[in-house]
Structures are given as structure tokens and as C-alpha cells.
Design a protein around this motif. Structure first.
Motif, short mmCIF file in Angstrom:
data_model
loop_
_atom_site.label_atom_id
_atom_site.label_comp_id
_atom_site.label_asym_id
_atom_site.label_seq_id
_atom_site.Cartn_x
_atom_site.Cartn_y
_atom_site.Cartn_z
N ARG A 250 90.73 21.30 -36.33
CA ARG A 250 89.85 21.30 -35.16
C ARG A 250 88.97 22.55 -35.08
N PRO A 251 89.48 23.75 -35.35
CA PRO A 251 88.56 24.90 -35.38
C PRO A 251 87.50 24.77 -36.47
N SER A 305 80.82 28.76 -27.98
CA SER A 305 81.45 27.87 -28.96
C SER A 305 81.85 28.64 -30.22
N TYR A 306 80.97 29.49 -30.67
CA TYR A 306 81.22 30.32 -31.86
C TYR A 306 82.47 31.18 -31.67
N LEU A 307 82.55 31.85 -30.53
CA LEU A 307 83.68 32.75 -30.28
C LEU A 307 84.98 31.99 -30.11
N LEU A 308 84.94 30.82 -29.49
CA LEU A 308 86.15 30.01 -29.35
C LEU A 308 86.67 29.54 -30.71
N ALA A 309 85.76 29.16 -31.61
CA ALA A 309 86.16 28.72 -32.94
C ALA A 309 86.81 29.86 -33.71
N TRP A 314 91.53 32.69 -35.87
CA TRP A 314 92.25 33.97 -35.95
C TRP A 314 93.71 33.78 -35.53
N MET A 315 93.96 33.00 -34.51
CA MET A 315 95.33 32.77 -34.06
C MET A 315 96.14 32.05 -35.14
N ALA A 316 95.51 31.07 -35.80
CA ALA A 316 96.20 30.36 -36.88
C ALA A 316 96.55 31.31 -38.02
N ASP A 317 95.61 32.18 -38.38
CA ASP A 317 95.86 33.15 -39.45
C ASP A 317 96.98 34.10 -39.11
N ASN A 318 97.16 34.37 -37.83
CA ASN A 318 98.17 35.33 -37.40
C ASN A 318 99.43 34.65 -36.85
N LYS A 319 99.59 33.37 -37.25
CA LYS A 319 100.81 32.60 -36.94
C LYS A 319 101.09 32.52 -35.45
N MET A 328 90.37 23.58 -27.30
CA MET A 328 89.28 24.19 -26.54
C MET A 328 88.04 24.38 -27.41
N SER A 329 88.26 24.90 -28.62
CA SER A 329 87.12 25.16 -29.51
C SER A 329 86.44 23.85 -29.90
N LYS A 330 87.23 22.83 -30.20
CA LYS A 330 86.67 21.53 -30.58
C LYS A 330 85.92 20.90 -29.42
N ALA A 331 86.49 20.94 -28.22
CA ALA A 331 85.86 20.34 -27.05
C ALA A 331 84.54 21.04 -26.72
#
Length: 396
Positions: A250-251, A305-309, A314-319, A328-331
Motif C-alpha cells: 500500500r505505501p 500524500s508524499y510524507l504519509l507514504a 519508514w515504519m516498515a523498514d524499522n519493523k 492512511m497513505s494509500k487512502a
């Protein structure tokens, strides 16, 4: 506290290289394959190795050096930034680029080490949607029946991106319909396996360079090792394993939307400036022309939108759990890109509606970015459930 929103130099450099690639490889043939739906973009074959090399470089490095606070920018951040630049060039051609499809994100998210060795380098499409449902992934009716050391898959999938060009397909199927969501698993199926039939290619509003297939699975036999993740049906965890895929994809889809929105904004800004419309960032919008005020509104949504993506990646990369942020980013990005491209067509008048520019194409392409990987309504429902702490049984 000061927050630094600048990207590291390494990511900036990679982004510049990808932007040049998109500008020189995608833009010149963008209109051609919009008109020639279902034709394979043969020009991309010569660029596939370059993209693969860039991707292997990104995956080989895994992440930047940890910062003082221990955080990193890794493969998910690279994926979003890649999506932004490639979609700026042409999102349909990006999806048609040989070598890697949406199914690879599922493999990356759920596969164990042995499966990553076997399937990590395949070209995998994702098969979720069926004739009987769209965004409700829990309604999967394709079955996977255990037979000795194998599974036998039966069902039909529609709207499979890269479905006729991929080497493998990640198929969502249920092990036991009576167990509901918990029994839904994903399987890696070779496209040339016996019983796999590409029924048809869809005619679409946008992303016409990308093939979108309907595929039938009739008694397709795959080894038990083709099941991604655990084969156990855990009703407490529901189908969180396969849903992990969406936290990664989704990101990336949001990144695609950001890229298309940026392309439209750049074209709109150019036309407004040529028409003598001044866009002033130091003057309140109520003191500017209607066109300038509208541009500033659209640009603000684009920036959000850019910052939410980036945040979700970043959260995924940092587990860090990012299901809420991924939705939220997708919506936000899906809503923004349709708004930006539609308004760009309107503000540009006859020029925006004609084929003289690519703006009308971007408006058509943008709609799918608000639909696939879960519609706007589905994302809002997921966000509401997370924020309110409500299960799906209580908030539908």
C-alpha cells in the motif's frame, strides 16, 4: 524539536537516476502503448537489466547505516521512492516492466528463508480478486485442498496485473471455507503449471500498457512448500499473515499515486505560468487568483500524500507495525491523485482534455490507484477500526 524531512544523499542520487530513466525510457512511448493496449512494450526489455541491477543494489545494501537513534531507511523506502519516480514517467509502463510484479511483495513479506531462495527472483503477479468480490479479501472462494505432499488449487481470479507476462502467480486461496479468514493462505504457482489458463485480457480505462488478466485454476497441483508462511489455521491471528503483504504494497501504491500527481502538477504549473498566472507562496491564497489558489491547495495535498507514504515505508523498514499508516497513505494518495489530475484537466481546458498533453491520460490512469490494493472505502474502514479499536465484526 527540529524534524529533518530531507532524504539521505544515497536515496536522492538513486531517485535522480530513476527519474532520468523514467523520462528517457517511459515518457517517449507513453502515448504509444496507451493507444496499443495489450501490446507488449518491447522497448522495455533492454532496460529491464538496468532496473534489476538497481533493485539488486538496493536489496543488497538492505538499508542505510543506522542513525544515532538506531533507525534506518531500507528496502521499503527505496520501493516507495522508486514507485514515485517510475510512475512520474508512466505508471502503466512501470507495472509492465519485466522482472518484478505485485506478487513479489507478498513473497518478500511472508516467505521463509528457503522460499526466498526459491522464489525471491521470480517474476510474480498477485491474484486476489474474484468474480464474486472486489476489495473484501476475506471473501476468497478459490480453494487449496491438501493431497499428500501437495495442494490442489481450484478457482478463478480476475484483474491480475502482469497475469499473462509473469513467470509465477501468488494465489490467495482458502484451506477450509468453514474456518473463515483464518484459513486464507497464499501460494506461489508457476504460470505454466498444468491447469492454469489465462482466460482473457481486460480492456481498461487506464494503465493500458500493463496487461490485466482473468486466470482460471483447474486442479492445479503445487508442492506444500509453495504455501507462503505457516500452513496452520490460527483463528486467533485470523489471516494477518497474508494481510502483511498490504502493509508493504500500500505505501508503494501510494508512491505511484504521488508520482502521477507530481507529473500533473508540473504540467499544470508550466501552463499557468505561461498564461501569466503567478503562484505566490508568501501571499495568502484568498489574495491570489482562483487558479493559483487551487494549485496551492492541490500541491498541499500532494505534499501530505508524499510524507504519509514515506512515513509508512519508514515504519516498515524499522519493523514498526504500520497497518494504519499504510492504509492512511494509500487512502490519502489515492484521493489526491484523482483530484489533482481531474482538476488539472479542468484548469487546462481544451488543452487538458485533448491528447496534446499526457494530462488526460494521467487522469484515466489515476483512478486505478484509488481502487486496487483496497478501495478508498476499504482504507477508511481499516483506519477507523484501528483508531477506534473495533474488530471487523463490530465495524463494517
Amino acid at each position: 524539536m527540529t524534524i529533518n524531512l530531507e532524504l539521505p544523499e544515497k536515496l536522492t542520487t538513486r531517485g535522480e537516476a530513476l527519474h532520468a530513466f523514467a523520462e528517457n525510457a517511459f515518457r517517449p512511448i507513453s502515448r504509444k502503448y496507451d493507444r496499443q493496449e495489450h501490446d507488449k512494450p518491447v522497448e522495455l526489455d533492454q532496460f529491464a537489466e538496468l532496473v534489476a541491477a538497481n533493485r539488486n543494489s538496493a536489496s543488497g545494501e538492505k538499508s542505510d547505516k543506522p542513525k544515532k537513534d538506531g533507525t534506518v531507511n531500507g528496502a521499503n523506502m527505496v520501493g516507495v521512492l522508486t514507485a514515485i519516480e517510475m510512475a512520474w514517467g508512466d505508471v502503466g509502463l512501470m507495472l509492465a516492466l519485466p522482472g518484478r510484479g505485485l506478487g513479489n511483495a507478498a513473497i518478500d513479506a511472508v516467505a521463509n528463508e528457503e522460499q526466498l531462495k526459491e522464489y525471491g527472483s521470480v517474476y510474480a503477479a498477485m491474484a486476489i480478486t474474484e468474480p464474486g468480490f472486489g476489495s473484501d479479501s476475506a471473501a476468497v472462494s478459490t480453494t487449496a485442498t491438501k493431497d499428500g505432499d501437495d495442494y490442489i488449487i481450484n478457482g478463478e481470479k480476475i484483474f491480475v496485473t502482469d497475469g499473462s507476462r509473469c513467470s509465477h502467480i501468488v494465489v490467495w486461496a482458502t484451506l477450509d471455507k468453514s474456518q473463515g479468514r483464518a484459513a486464507i493462505k497464499s501460494f506461489v504457482v508457476p504460470r505454466d503449471a498444468e491447469g492454469v489458463t489465462v482466460v482473457r485480457l481486460e480492456h481498461k480505462l487506464g494503465i493500458k500498457a500493463s496487461d490485466t488478466a482473468a486466470i482460471r485454476f483447474e486442479d492445479v497441483r503445487v508442492p506444500a512448500t509453495a504455501l507462503l508462511g505457516s500452513p496452520e489455521i490460527d483463528t486467533k491471528k485470523s489471516f494477518s499473515g497474508v494481510m502483511q503483504t498490504f502493509d508493504n504494497t500500500r505505501p508503494a501504491v501510494a508512491g505511484m499515486a504521488v508520482g502521477v500527481a507530481r507529473a500533473a502538477l508540473e504540467e499544470l504549473r508550466k501552463a499557468l505560468e505561461e498564461a501569466g498566472v503567478e503562484i505566490d507562496y508568501d501571499t495568502p491564497i484568498n489574495n491570489q487568483t482562483g487558479a493559483a489558489a487551487e494549485f496551492l491547495r492541490l500541491e498541499a495535498d500532494y505534499e501530505a500524500s508524499y510524507l504519509l507514504a514515506l512515513r509508512a515505508a519508514w515504519m516498515a523498514d524499522n519493523k514498526q507495525p504500520n497497518s494504519t499508516e499504510a492504509s492512511m497513505s494509500k487512502a490519502k494518495a489515492g484521493r489526491t491523485v484523482t483530484d489533482v489530475t481531474t482538476r488539472a484537466v479542468e484548469l487546462l481546458g481544451s488543452l487538458g482534455y485533448s491528447e496534446d498533453l499526457l494530462v488526460e491520460k494521467w487522469a484515466r490512469d489515476s483512478k486505478i490507484l484509488d481502487i486496487f490494493e483496497g478501495t478508498q472505502q476499504i482504507q477508511n474502514l481499516i483506519i477507523a477500526r484501528r483508531i477506534l479499536g473495533k474488530p471487523s465484526s463490530e465495524l463494517k
